[in-house]
Design an enzyme around this catalytic site. Structure first.
Site, PDB file in Angstrom:
ATOM      1  N   SER A 137      -0.650  -8.231  -3.635  1.00 48.81           N
ATOM      2  CA  SER A 137      -0.625  -7.503  -4.796  1.00 48.81           C
ATOM      3  C   SER A 137      -1.850  -7.015  -5.351  1.00 48.81           C
ATOM      4  O   SER A 137      -2.167  -6.000  -6.318  1.00 48.81           O
ATOM      5  CB  SER A 137       0.179  -7.690  -6.129  1.00 48.81           C
ATOM      6  OG  SER A 137       1.466  -8.332  -6.017  1.00 48.81           O
ATOM      7  N   SER A 319      -4.762  -4.744 -10.004  1.00 52.78           N
ATOM      8  CA  SER A 319      -3.042  -4.387  -8.696  1.00 52.78           C
ATOM      9  C   SER A 319      -2.610  -3.456  -8.457  1.00 52.78           C
ATOM     10  O   SER A 319      -3.000  -2.613  -9.072  1.00 52.78           O
ATOM     11  CB  SER A 319      -2.474  -6.035  -9.895  1.00 52.78           C
ATOM     12  OG  SER A 319      -1.731  -4.967 -10.503  1.00 52.78           O
ATOM     13  N   TYR A 320      -1.765  -4.012  -7.201  1.00 52.51           N
ATOM     14  CA  TYR A 320      -1.088  -3.215  -6.677  1.00 52.51           C
ATOM     15  C   TYR A 320      -0.649  -1.703  -7.871  1.00 52.51           C
ATOM     16  O   TYR A 320      -0.171  -1.981  -9.206  1.00 52.51           O
ATOM     17  CB  TYR A 320       0.504  -3.942  -6.063  1.00 52.51           C
ATOM     18  CG  TYR A 320       0.904  -2.542  -4.927  1.00 52.51           C
ATOM     19  CD1 TYR A 320       0.649  -1.970  -4.193  1.00 52.51           C
ATOM     20  CD2 TYR A 320       2.203  -2.342  -6.121  1.00 52.51           C
ATOM     21  CE1 TYR A 320       0.985  -0.942  -3.484  1.00 52.51           C
ATOM     22  CE2 TYR A 320       3.156  -0.778  -5.418  1.00 52.51           C
ATOM     23  CZ  TYR A 320       2.197  -0.654  -3.584  1.00 52.51           C
ATOM     24  OH  TYR A 320       3.417   0.164  -3.072  1.00 52.51           O
ATOM     25  N   PRO A 321      -1.193  -0.707  -7.403  1.00 54.78           N
ATOM     26  CA  PRO A 321      -0.781   0.915  -8.394  1.00 54.78           C
ATOM     27  C   PRO A 321       1.164   1.133  -8.638  1.00 54.78           C
ATOM     28  O   PRO A 321       0.933   1.898  -9.930  1.00 54.78           O
ATOM     29  CB  PRO A 321      -1.867   1.853  -8.357  1.00 54.78           C
ATOM     30  CG  PRO A 321      -1.959   1.244  -6.516  1.00 54.78           C
ATOM     31  CD  PRO A 321      -2.243   0.122  -6.535  1.00 54.78           C
TER      32      PRO A 321
END
Length: 727
Positions: A137, A319-321
């Site tokens: 992530s 973190s993962y958008p």
């Protein structure tokens, strides 16, 4: 040796960064280490290297847009390599086919789209080697190393590949068939333009057009309010007249009478209500919430916010958008103390840290394993940013995310609300409202500007200290005029929220439940792109951050009709439910595609029935056709504008003149030049000439240095047009 295929070049660089490597053309060669005892190759796609084939690549007869060829349904969907990306595809193909490559690691973004991109490349390459899945992530060094230590079996994520593939193929079927269908049918009815239709973009457009109609049909009504200023032994109190919880009257003379009655009268405080309210800190961000906030705060478009967030993700700062969750797992929550400690080393956050709460691991408002889907909420990572090296836009988005994380560790904001009821001359009731901040709490971290505050908060102010039964006098009594306002236009940020909550627009409670359970219209990853598509197709315009439907967009929704499946979120609700079941391994992709094929046939039948009741505004039709960017494509097409006055033929717009279709067969002589004395004669005026023998007044004819206005009339004896001048 293992090969890792990332989704993008910069992502591949981050995956290689923790290790010793050599840069090659199109890939990184990682030296042997504890994670890769035999070394590894890390290469990359450039987004979608492969795309679904076009209709004519299945069957040459499908190239021309004709009703007779519909529906277009391939026996088997096939992918091809995008021309502009063939070089990188060849590099990947040669690498995965090397005999020393024993295992492939899918390293695309940890989600449906990343799964589809990498597996499609491998499918087109024709390789079938053992695979694992990297699922992380964030792209910090620790996260990357931890991900390679805990690779998932490829079977664990295969179902989300089938989900993404099913969505892609089904969208192709609906989009290709309905876009051609309505473009051809509308062209038959004089609208010369290409109309793109999609399962998500079209119901989104319908929401915008519906709001456009609400605004256009809104009738503003005037109202009046009575405002007063009371004096209580040197203390001043502002108040507003109320009756039966209403402060507005519909007639000015009534408001004036109330004001005149109250002036200089005695006033008594009859009741004072006090209430304390606590406001919890806001939830953490998912992509939609962050896009809406960035749009409200900085007027960033949703796509711009996503692009900035992606850059921060690649830099290892967030973190993962594309997350749809606003919650964390307990494991992620355990990393927050370290993250906050690192943030405290940045000057702008020093006065906010350490926070009142050290940990939120046990706070279910933020930590809930069941509400974390593919990814947890968007948070900053433990990597300390060098703010000087960030762009101003990157710093703004990073700041929004960081403050949301800090605010989660703060106490509730507490306000005391006071309502004072007053009675003038024992007859006229007035109300005053005010508030007092008792505890600042999380509002110290996230400042709410007037634009972000509610109207109620804006109107409320501090009140003087008063007591029940206290007496005073009315110093002022004034009448204030107002008017009811139409609904606000959507901003791009608001539109993102509306798309996510589209279930609220459904009448069917079960469908609403389904749509809210899934992701509304579109997904976190696609909503910004959908809005961009609506702009590119000239269906909407953005002016000063407000969304307007264009004539083209409104005509398309009119053509589809209120009850069309293509404009209703209901089809998307059922569709998303089934796709979600495919992703969970509970439904068959093949059965889903068979249903989509049946739906395609139904949509074609519905369109032909709908065409029978079309009655478009001709001015709007002409306007859309004139602004058509594909005008050259239709250059050779002839539009029928009406019946010939001299025979039973049709009058056709030939581009430079209007002439009869029986010119050759019956030698019909009807002809009107399209440009007369420098003035273009519109199709609308030619239609009126054919119907009544006379056009509207046409302004701007030029003869020499003179300009004049005139009607055109048909001379039945001479069989040509003449001018008719106004009296």
């Amino acid at each position: 040796m293992k090969i890792v295929i990332a989704e993008k070049p910069d992502q591949a660089a981050k995956l290689a960064a923790p290790f010793s490597f050599t840069k090659r053309t199109g890939y990184f060669e990682v030296k042997a280490n504890s994670y890769f005892p035999n070394g590894a190759i890390i290469t990359w796609a450039i987004g979608h290297l492969c795309e679904l084939k076009t209709p004519e690549e299945y069957d040459p007869t499908w190239k021309k847009w004709k009703l007779e060829t519909l529906p277009i349904i391939p026996d088997r969907f096939e992918y091809k390599v995008s021309k502009s990306k063939y070089k990188q595809f060849t590099i990947i193909k040669n690498l995965v086919k090397r005999t020393d490559i024993q295992e492939i690691i899918i390293g695309g973004d940890a989600g449906r789209e990343g799964e589809l991109i990498i597996r499609t490349i491998l499918r087109v390459c024709g390789v079938n080697k053992p695979m694992k899945r990297l699922w992380i992530s964030s792209l910090t060094e620790n996260s990357v190393k931890n991900g390679f230590s805990n690779l998932l079996p490829e079977a664990k994520t295969k179902d989300i590949y089938y989900e993404a593939l099913s969505r892609s193929c089904a969208d192709w079927l609906i989009g290709m068939n309905t876009s051609r269908l309505y473009t051809v049918l509308l062209k038959k009815n004089g609208v010369k333009d290409v109309f793109s239709i999609g399962r998500v973009q079209t119901p989104t457009l319908a929401l915008i057009v519906h709001r456009e109609h609400e605004i256009a049909n809104f009738k503003s009504e005037p109202f009046w309010e009575v405002e007063a200023v009371f004096h209580f032994a040197g203390r001043m109190l502002k108040a507003k007249w109320h009756k039966n919880n209403m402060s507005r009257v519909s007639e000015e003379k009534q408001a004036i009478a109330i004001a005149n009655f109250c002036l200089h009268k005695n006033v008594e405080i009859t009741k004072i209500n006090k209430e304390t309210k606590e406001y919890a800190p806001p939830l953490l961000f998912n992509l939609s919430a962050l896009q809406a906030t960035a749009n409200k705060s900085y007027k960033f478009s949703p796509q711009k916010t996503l692009d900035i967030l992606q850059r921060l993700y690649v830099k290892g700062l967030v973190s993962y958008p594309r997350s749809d969750s606003q919650f964390l797992t307990s494991e992620e929550a355990k990393t927050l103390p370290t993250i906050l400690n690192n943030l405290s080393k940045i000057d702008k956050y020093k006065n906010l840290l350490p926070p009142p709460t050290n940990s939120i691991v046990n706070n279910k408002r933020y930590v809930n394993e069941k509400k974390v889907t593919d990814h947890h909420a968007i948070i900053v990572t433990d990597q300390i940013p060098n703010l000087a090296k960030l762009s101003m836009e990157e710093e703004k988005i990073y700041d929004l995310v960081a403050r949301q994380v800090i605010a989660a560790h703060y106490n509730h904001a507490i306000f005391a609300y006071t309502t004072i009821h007053s009675l003038v001359d024992k007859r006229a009731e007035f109300i005053s409202k005010g508030k007092e901040q008792i505890e600042e709490g999380w509002r110290k971290v996230i400042y709410l500007s007037k634009e972000n505050a509610s109207r109620e908060e804006e109107e409320e102010e501090m009140l003087p200290l008063l007591h029940e039964n206290e007496l005073g006098t009315v110093a002022q009594a004034t009448v204030k005029k107002g008017a009811t306002q139409p609904p606000n236009r959507y901003t791009e940020g608001h539109l993102i929220t509306v798309m996510k909550t589209a279930g609220k627009h459904l009448d069917d409670a079960e469908l609403e439940k389904v749509l809210s359970k899934t992701e509304g219209l579109g997904t976190e990853a696609t909503r910004a792109g959908i809005i961009g598509t609506l702009k590119d197709r000239n269906y909407i315009e953005i002016k000063k951050n407000q969304v307007f439907a264009t004539s083209k967009g409104m005509l398309l929704i009119e053509a589809l009709g209120e009850n069309s499946l293509l404009t209703s979120p209901s089809m998307t609700a059922k569709w998303e439910q089934r796709l979600s079941e495919i992703g969970e391994g509970h439904a068959s992709p093949q059965a889903f595609m068979e249903q989509v094929k049946k739906l395609t046939y139904k949509l074609i039948t519905d369109a032909h029935e709908r065409e029978k009741v079309w009655a478009f505004d001709q001015k709007e039709v002409d306007k859309i056709s004139a602004n058509n960017p594909y005008q050259k494509k239709y250059k050779k097409e002839k539009t029928v504008v009406g019946k010939c006055i001299l025979c039973d033929g049709s009058i056709i717009d030939h581009g430079t003149f209007y002439g009869c279709s029986n010119y050759k067969t019956a030698n019909c002589k009807f002809s009107v030049s399209k440009k007369i004395l420098s003035k273009t004669i519109s199709q609308t005026n030619v239609r009126k000439l054919l119907a009544s023998g006379e056009t509207d007044m046409i302004k701007g004819f030029k003869k020499g240095q003179k300009t004049f206005n005139a009607h055109l009339i048909w001379d039945e004896k001479e069989h040509k047009v003449h001018f008719k001048f106004p009296q």
